[in-house]
Design a protein around this motif. Structure first.
Motif, mmCIF file in Angstrom:
data_model
loop_
_atom_site.group_PDB
_atom_site.id
_atom_site.type_symbol
_atom_site.label_atom_id
_atom_site.label_comp_id
_atom_site.label_asym_id
_atom_site.label_seq_id
_atom_site.Cartn_x
_atom_site.Cartn_y
_atom_site.Cartn_z
ATOM 1 N N LYS A 174 -2.739 8.636 25.787
ATOM 2 C CA LYS A 174 -2.358 9.391 24.567
ATOM 3 C C LYS A 174 -2.072 8.299 23.473
ATOM 4 O O LYS A 174 -1.172 7.510 23.581
ATOM 5 N N VAL A 175 -2.952 8.443 22.464
ATOM 6 C CA VAL A 175 -2.725 7.244 21.518
ATOM 7 C C VAL A 175 -2.946 7.603 20.283
ATOM 8 O O VAL A 175 -3.189 8.780 19.744
ATOM 9 N N LYS A 176 -2.403 6.796 19.157
ATOM 10 C CA LYS A 176 -2.524 7.160 17.661
ATOM 11 C C LYS A 176 -3.923 6.536 17.204
ATOM 12 O O LYS A 176 -4.158 5.213 17.514
ATOM 13 N N GLY A 177 -4.571 7.215 16.312
ATOM 14 C CA GLY A 177 -5.803 6.427 15.674
ATOM 15 C C GLY A 177 -5.541 6.568 14.281
ATOM 16 O O GLY A 177 -4.947 7.092 13.794
ATOM 17 N N ILE A 178 -6.559 5.639 13.731
ATOM 18 C CA ILE A 178 -6.711 5.790 12.243
ATOM 19 C C ILE A 178 -8.286 6.183 11.919
ATOM 20 O O ILE A 178 -8.885 5.931 12.823
ATOM 21 N N THR A 179 -8.370 6.698 10.759
ATOM 22 C CA THR A 179 -9.710 7.124 10.182
ATOM 23 C C THR A 179 -10.079 6.374 9.300
ATOM 24 O O THR A 179 -9.181 6.178 8.184
ATOM 25 N N VAL A 180 -11.275 5.622 9.033
ATOM 26 C CA VAL A 180 -11.488 4.646 8.000
ATOM 27 C C VAL A 180 -12.914 4.931 7.459
ATOM 28 O O VAL A 180 -13.906 5.500 8.159
ATOM 29 N N PHE A 185 0.963 -0.996 0.132
ATOM 30 C CA PHE A 185 -0.062 -0.179 0.137
ATOM 31 C C PHE A 185 0.866 1.199 -0.019
ATOM 32 O O PHE A 185 1.969 1.284 0.570
ATOM 33 N N LEU A 186 0.744 2.122 -0.685
ATOM 34 C CA LEU A 186 1.090 3.396 -0.997
ATOM 35 C C LEU A 186 0.237 4.750 -0.351
ATOM 36 O O LEU A 186 -0.798 4.673 -1.107
ATOM 37 N N SER A 187 0.840 5.194 0.647
ATOM 38 C CA SER A 187 0.074 6.256 1.096
ATOM 39 C C SER A 187 -0.029 7.430 0.097
ATOM 40 O O SER A 187 0.714 7.604 -0.697
ATOM 41 N N LEU A 188 -0.999 8.510 0.555
ATOM 42 C CA LEU A 188 -0.983 9.631 -0.346
ATOM 43 C C LEU A 188 0.336 10.163 -0.123
ATOM 44 O O LEU A 188 1.081 11.142 -1.320
ATOM 45 N N SER A 189 0.863 10.418 0.955
ATOM 46 C CA SER A 189 2.292 11.086 0.884
ATOM 47 C C SER A 189 3.329 10.361 0.216
ATOM 48 O O SER A 189 4.143 11.160 -0.365
ATOM 49 N N GLU A 190 3.489 9.057 0.349
ATOM 50 C CA GLU A 190 4.125 8.240 -0.558
ATOM 51 C C GLU A 190 4.199 8.609 -1.908
ATOM 52 O O GLU A 190 5.070 8.498 -2.781
ATOM 53 N N LEU A 191 2.943 8.870 -2.394
ATOM 54 C CA LEU A 191 2.938 9.150 -3.880
ATOM 55 C C LEU A 191 2.900 10.465 -4.032
ATOM 56 O O LEU A 191 3.032 10.696 -5.604
ATOM 57 N N GLY A 192 3.227 11.211 -3.058
ATOM 58 C CA GLY A 192 3.538 12.829 -3.476
ATOM 59 C C GLY A 192 2.624 13.534 -3.577
ATOM 60 O O GLY A 192 2.573 14.749 -4.170
ATOM 61 N N PHE A 193 1.222 13.387 -2.913
ATOM 62 C CA PHE A 193 0.243 14.072 -3.268
ATOM 63 C C PHE A 193 -0.548 14.912 -2.015
ATOM 64 O O PHE A 193 -1.502 15.213 -2.182
ATOM 65 N N GLY A 194 0.330 14.746 -1.110
ATOM 66 C CA GLY A 194 -0.163 15.415 0.278
ATOM 67 C C GLY A 194 0.162 14.770 1.662
ATOM 68 O O GLY A 194 0.986 13.611 1.233
ATOM 69 N N ILE A 199 -7.246 -6.672 9.493
ATOM 70 C CA ILE A 199 -6.923 -5.831 10.881
ATOM 71 C C ILE A 199 -5.439 -6.311 11.045
ATOM 72 O O ILE A 199 -4.643 -5.412 11.407
ATOM 73 N N ASP A 200 -4.996 -7.332 10.783
ATOM 74 C CA ASP A 200 -3.405 -7.788 10.935
ATOM 75 C C ASP A 200 -2.549 -7.069 9.939
ATOM 76 O O ASP A 200 -1.411 -6.325 10.358
ATOM 77 N N SER A 201 -3.022 -6.516 8.671
ATOM 78 C CA SER A 201 -2.427 -5.643 7.769
ATOM 79 C C SER A 201 -2.283 -4.368 8.151
ATOM 80 O O SER A 201 -1.301 -3.693 8.019
ATOM 81 N N VAL A 202 -3.451 -3.843 8.741
ATOM 82 C CA VAL A 202 -3.583 -2.359 9.043
ATOM 83 C C VAL A 202 -2.566 -2.260 10.300
ATOM 84 O O VAL A 202 -1.826 -1.214 10.583
ATOM 85 N N VAL A 203 -2.395 -3.064 10.990
ATOM 86 C CA VAL A 203 -1.759 -3.022 12.721
ATOM 87 C C VAL A 203 -0.374 -3.172 12.181
ATOM 88 O O VAL A 203 0.474 -2.367 12.796
ATOM 89 N N ASN A 204 0.084 -4.102 11.236
ATOM 90 C CA ASN A 204 1.267 -4.208 10.730
ATOM 91 C C ASN A 204 1.907 -2.963 9.958
ATOM 92 O O ASN A 204 3.201 -2.478 10.205
ATOM 93 N N ARG A 205 1.047 -2.214 9.463
ATOM 94 C CA ARG A 205 1.584 -1.155 8.556
ATOM 95 C C ARG A 205 1.589 0.219 9.400
ATOM 96 O O ARG A 205 2.601 0.928 9.422
ATOM 97 N N LEU A 206 0.535 0.407 10.353
ATOM 98 C CA LEU A 206 0.422 1.563 10.864
ATOM 99 C C LEU A 206 0.501 1.720 12.189
ATOM 100 O O LEU A 206 0.685 2.873 13.023
ATOM 101 N N HIS A 207 0.538 0.526 12.867
ATOM 102 C CA HIS A 207 0.344 0.324 14.380
ATOM 103 C C HIS A 207 -0.476 1.271 15.282
ATOM 104 O O HIS A 207 -0.142 1.985 16.176
ATOM 105 N N PRO A 208 -1.718 1.334 14.943
ATOM 106 C CA PRO A 208 -2.616 2.402 15.520
ATOM 107 C C PRO A 208 -3.232 1.665 16.956
ATOM 108 O O PRO A 208 -3.292 0.262 16.986
ATOM 109 N N ALA A 209 -3.572 2.444 17.707
ATOM 110 C CA ALA A 209 -4.233 2.085 18.883
ATOM 111 C C ALA A 209 -5.861 1.997 18.759
ATOM 112 O O ALA A 209 -6.629 1.030 19.420
ATOM 113 N N THR A 210 -6.457 2.893 18.074
ATOM 114 C CA THR A 210 -7.827 3.061 17.971
ATOM 115 C C THR A 210 -8.382 3.324 16.288
ATOM 116 O O THR A 210 -7.497 3.713 15.604
#
Length: 212
Positions: free
Chosen positions: A126-132, A97-106, A142-153
């Motif tokens: 204090k935690v890190k979250g993801i918005t979906v 997966f290539l994020s928007l920042s990795e693609l150079g678009f923001g 679930i395993d994929s996003v945890v391994n990629r981003l390590h979110p708590a919520t």
């Protein structure tokens, strides 16, 4: 100067309306704070905030429930999300997966920019979250996003609130109550009522004791 309380649904902040004896309007104004009900999801949230945000607000307080990837966080407890990411904004490249920042678009990651010390904030993890767009309910994803981003919520609105506030140059704070663990969908184990009750108790106390 006021606080703008932002929630996706009326149910998540019903206790605030009841405490202040206010009608359940989608946009409700009080002397010290206003409440905005945006609707569920990042698109509805961004649109509602785009219409509402102004220099009249000294703080935007985003409240809501969330799922937790971290089993050490008790169901019903509260966390402060200090970093939130649009986890699906990007492109698939075969198995990667290539994020928007990795693609150079923001950028896809936004942070809390409210730095004042407050006793009711200091007690929150204090935690890190993801918005979906689609909450996770599949073991592989679930395993994929945890391994990629390590979110708590995860939520469906948090990063959109941070984004809108950054664009408007307004301080923003996100507090979430954990209603469920992120797992294969199992509604019988959810604690939505407890999460909402604890969230509203905290929010009422915060609003009553807030000083600029």
């Amino acid at each position: 100067m006021k606080i703008l309380v932002v929630a996706a649904t009326f149910a998540e902040v019903k206790g605030i309306y009841e405490h202040y004896d206010c009608p359940p309007a989608a946009f409700m104004q009080c002397p010290v704070f206003d409440i905005l009900i945006t609707g569920v999801g990042m698109t509805a949230t961004a649109f509602a905030l785009g219409k509402t945000l102004s220099a009249d607000y000294q703080l935007v307080l985003n409240l809501g429930i969330a799922g937790s990837f971290d089993r050490s966080i008790s169901l019903g407890s509260l966390v402060q999300v200090i970093e939130d990411e649009f986890s699906e904004l990007g492109a698939q490249d075969k198995d990667s997966f290539l994020s928007l920042s990795e693609l150079g678009f923001g950028k896809t990651t936004y942070a809390c920019n409210y730095n004042a010390h407050h006793s009711l904030l200091n007690i929150l993890p204090k935690v890190k979250g993801i918005t979906v767009n689609m909450v996770h309910g599949n073991r592989t994803s679930i395993d994929s996003v945890v391994n990629r981003l390590h979110p708590a919520t995860e939520s469906m609105e948090g990063a959109a609130v941070f984004y809108a506030c950054e664009q408007a140059a307004l301080p923003c704070l996100q507090v979430r109550a954990i209603s469920n663990y992120v797992e294969e969908r199992n509604k019988e184990s959810w604690k939505v009522g407890l999460a909402i009750q604890n969230l509203n108790q905290w929010a009422i106390e915060f609003l009553l004791n807030f000083t600029p």
